[in-house]
Write a protein that holds these residues in place. Sequence first.
Motif: not given
Length: 337
Positions: A322-328
Amino acid sequence: MQAPANRVFSGVQPTGNLHLGNYLGAIRHFVGLQETHECLYCVVDMHAITVWQDPKELADNTREVTAAYIAAGIDPEKHVIFNQSKVSAHAELAWVLNCVARIGWLNRMTQFKEKAGKHRENASVGLYDYPVLMAADILTYRATHVPVGDDQKQHLELARDIAQKFNNDFLGEDEAFFPLPEPLIMGPATRVMSLRDGTKKMSKSDPSDMSRITLTDTSDEIAKKIKKAKTDPEPLPETLEALKERPEADNLVGIYAALANMDKAAVLAEFGGQGFGAFKPALADLATEKLGPLTGEMAKLRADPGFLDQVLAKGGEKASAIADPILQEVRRIVGFI
């Protein structure tokens, strides 16, 4: 990137001695939210090290919180249970948000002043800055709702301010990448106070073990602590107005109300006018009845640390997804290439 509609994030610090306040103010409410929200429940081990922790104890305490989550009824297959350090996005987003937050905002945080006390200059930078990490915890998942105790409302307001400033700084007033998370404050005992001082919050760090009921206490220990809980000499009042003037009585009535799923007025309707000699045994019986199954299940789970580690590993993978695409997307917005 479409924002989630109903995503909950919350966490508990693994600093040992999980107590009744943690359960009534947080963990118990996490269970019901599973029916209505997409939930991420974190063991915030990165927050824990803002003050020194013994590494072995930190690992054990992380498993204890994980066991409490599952024993309380949180389903790790349907929702996400993980420890914060498993997901590097928390730390990376915290740095970006450090560059958005203002020093003046952090200077107004009352909890740092309380925790640092007279030794402010010797406190870690992490202790001062951890409200920004808390904002990153929430915004890493673009969470829309956060169950918080009264003492954390100020930190959630800071997270909202940081999210708003990020949106305004990088996207303008008409666009928003981060939602402004809403607080969820539920139940009659959101702030459980010390059994030795009704004006102070029940705390893991209180030097007196008699000040708190822990989630590993036996029935006899619970009864002893409630029997010796500080009270005044007057009978229980019959009105909520009179109860407000008596912090120790108010605390015990609030605990009873929360454990029995009733409001304080109903407790006073049953016990008002009676002395603590009648009320305390009833409270001890109720606490034992409600906490006994939880304590027993936690003990079974803690006896299998490999299972708990597996839950955290799987949860970390789900949280990262969940977090990685948001951070990207955050990296793109701020101009990182």
